[in-house]
Write a protein that holds these residues in place. Sequence first.
Motif, PDB file in Angstrom:
ATOM      1  N   LEU A 164      35.368  47.154  38.758  1.00  0.00           N
ATOM      2  CA  LEU A 164      35.277  45.709  38.556  1.00  0.00           C
ATOM      3  C   LEU A 164      33.837  45.288  38.280  1.00  0.00           C
ATOM      4  CD1 LEU A 164      37.673  44.266  41.299  1.00  0.00           C
ATOM      5  CD2 LEU A 164      38.222  45.240  39.080  1.00  0.00           C
ATOM      6  N   TYR A 165      32.905  45.842  39.042  1.00  0.00           N
ATOM      7  CA  TYR A 165      31.503  45.447  38.885  1.00  0.00           C
ATOM      8  C   TYR A 165      30.792  46.254  37.800  1.00  0.00           C
ATOM      9  CZ  TYR A 165      26.579  44.545  39.972  1.00  0.00           C
ATOM     10  OH  TYR A 165      25.252  44.208  39.887  1.00  0.00           O
ATOM     11  N   GLY A 168      33.234  45.606  34.487  1.00  0.00           N
ATOM     12  CA  GLY A 168      33.672  44.249  34.196  1.00  0.00           C
ATOM     13  C   GLY A 168      35.172  44.099  34.024  1.00  0.00           C
ATOM     14  N   LEU A 169      35.947  44.961  34.686  1.00  0.00           N
ATOM     15  CA  LEU A 169      37.401  44.891  34.539  1.00  0.00           C
ATOM     16  C   LEU A 169      38.009  43.802  35.411  1.00  0.00           C
ATOM     17  CD1 LEU A 169      38.540  48.635  34.487  1.00  0.00           C
ATOM     18  CD2 LEU A 169      37.572  47.223  32.652  1.00  0.00           C
ATOM     19  N   ARG A 170      39.134  43.275  34.965  1.00  0.00           N
ATOM     20  CA  ARG A 170      39.979  42.454  35.823  1.00  0.00           C
ATOM     21  C   ARG A 170      40.704  43.395  36.785  1.00  0.00           C
ATOM     22  NH1 ARG A 170      40.779  40.631  30.478  1.00  0.00           N
ATOM     23  NH2 ARG A 170      40.096  38.473  30.122  1.00  0.00           N
ATOM     24  N   HIS A 263      37.546  39.163  41.626  1.00  0.00           N
ATOM     25  CA  HIS A 263      37.180  38.639  40.304  1.00  0.00           C
ATOM     26  C   HIS A 263      35.711  38.245  40.252  1.00  0.00           C
ATOM     27  CE1 HIS A 263      38.628  37.537  36.368  1.00  0.00           C
ATOM     28  NE2 HIS A 263      37.991  36.387  36.426  1.00  0.00           N
ATOM     29  N   ARG A 266      33.629  40.849  38.638  1.00  0.00           N
ATOM     30  CA  ARG A 266      33.632  40.786  37.162  1.00  0.00           C
ATOM     31  C   ARG A 266      32.648  39.725  36.681  1.00  0.00           C
ATOM     32  NH1 ARG A 266      36.763  41.110  32.246  1.00  0.00           N
ATOM     33  NH2 ARG A 266      37.296  39.041  31.431  1.00  0.00           N
ATOM     34  N   HIS A 267      32.631  38.563  37.349  1.00  0.00           N
ATOM     35  CA  HIS A 267      31.648  37.537  37.018  1.00  0.00           C
ATOM     36  C   HIS A 267      30.233  38.081  37.195  1.00  0.00           C
ATOM     37  CE1 HIS A 267      34.505  34.463  36.290  1.00  0.00           C
ATOM     38  NE2 HIS A 267      34.811  34.190  37.537  1.00  0.00           N
ATOM     39  N   PHE A 269      29.211  41.181  37.034  1.00  0.00           N
ATOM     40  CA  PHE A 269      28.932  42.123  35.945  1.00  0.00           C
ATOM     41  C   PHE A 269      28.356  41.386  34.742  1.00  0.00           C
ATOM     42  CE2 PHE A 269      30.744  43.648  31.904  1.00  0.00           C
ATOM     43  CZ  PHE A 269      30.215  44.932  31.817  1.00  0.00           C
ATOM     44  N   LEU A 287      33.963  42.110  28.160  1.00  0.00           N
ATOM     45  CA  LEU A 287      34.857  41.359  29.040  1.00  0.00           C
ATOM     46  C   LEU A 287      36.237  41.149  28.425  1.00  0.00           C
ATOM     47  CD1 LEU A 287      32.402  38.617  30.348  1.00  0.00           C
ATOM     48  CD2 LEU A 287      33.309  40.542  31.650  1.00  0.00           C
TER      49      LEU A 287
END
Length: 320
Positions: A164-165, A168-170, A263, A266-267, A269, A287
């Motif tokens: 995720l970090y 940048g994955l959901r 999430h 991801r933000h 990232f 993204l």
Amino acid sequence: MLQTTPPDLLLGAADVRAAAAAWLVTLKAERRFSANTVEAYERDLRQFLAHLARSGAAPTIPALVALKPRDVRAFMAARRAEGVSGRSLMRALAALRSFARHLDREGHGTVSALSAVRSPKMERRLPRPLPVAAAVAMASPDIRAGEDRPAWVLARDAAVLALLYGAGLRIGEALGILRKDAPVGGLDALTIVGKGQKTRMVPVIAPVQAAVEEYLATCPHPLPPDGPLFVGQKGGPLSPRIVQLAVASLRGALGLPDTATPHALRHSFATHLLARQGDLRAIQDLLGHASLATTQVYTKVDSARLLSAFDAAHPRAGRG
């Protein structure tokens, strides 16, 4: 096969229930909406029909076509009084308009009241990135080493959060990775199918690969090539809820607010890459944003405040 609410649980007349069932199938099968979006749209329609039913008989399709803008505004006002956010109201209106378009396409008539009502005004929320040190800590099993949990579970959670970090994955994208596509053994990229079935290529940096390798080395369950990479304690597909609970535990350990969610990684990232003067369009591609305007929200975050911390701690720092 699409699972939808049985028609008798929708509070409209028989013609509305039949049309709603067909609409839901169309959303999933033809328009390829996610299961979560279909469920949310179904719930929005059910709430609207329930609101109309309180003032009389179960609404029919002719009754929907004959609605006045004040009827729709009354529903929106009632939902607002219940504490529903502007974002949720906007989604509800989008759901109702989608159903109205379906009725129109099927020859039932135009629900003009829905097009006459303005969408609720809503200030666009800025993403809330985590501090760099906290984001890095979340993706490490060390922070949870004292928990009474199997070591492989801690390694699994760390690998998911690293994706995720670090990529940048959901959360749904990370949990949708198949074992045969695991970024290990020199594989430094993933092909991700994101929202709207859009495909993108995502690079996987060495620290993320190492986290996945650690999980695979300790996982006690057989992982068939075409099965999920990440599994639960009994060997079935890992639920997003388990990841959310793991992050909630980490919030307590790191003293982070409730906004520190999966999430948010991801933000983080995106924000941390932008702070490193990353190219906005490249970040958009990473993204999987359909619109550059969505990615541009990150430009409003104070990048200068993040730059020095990112340079010291983010896995991409100093690696180009």
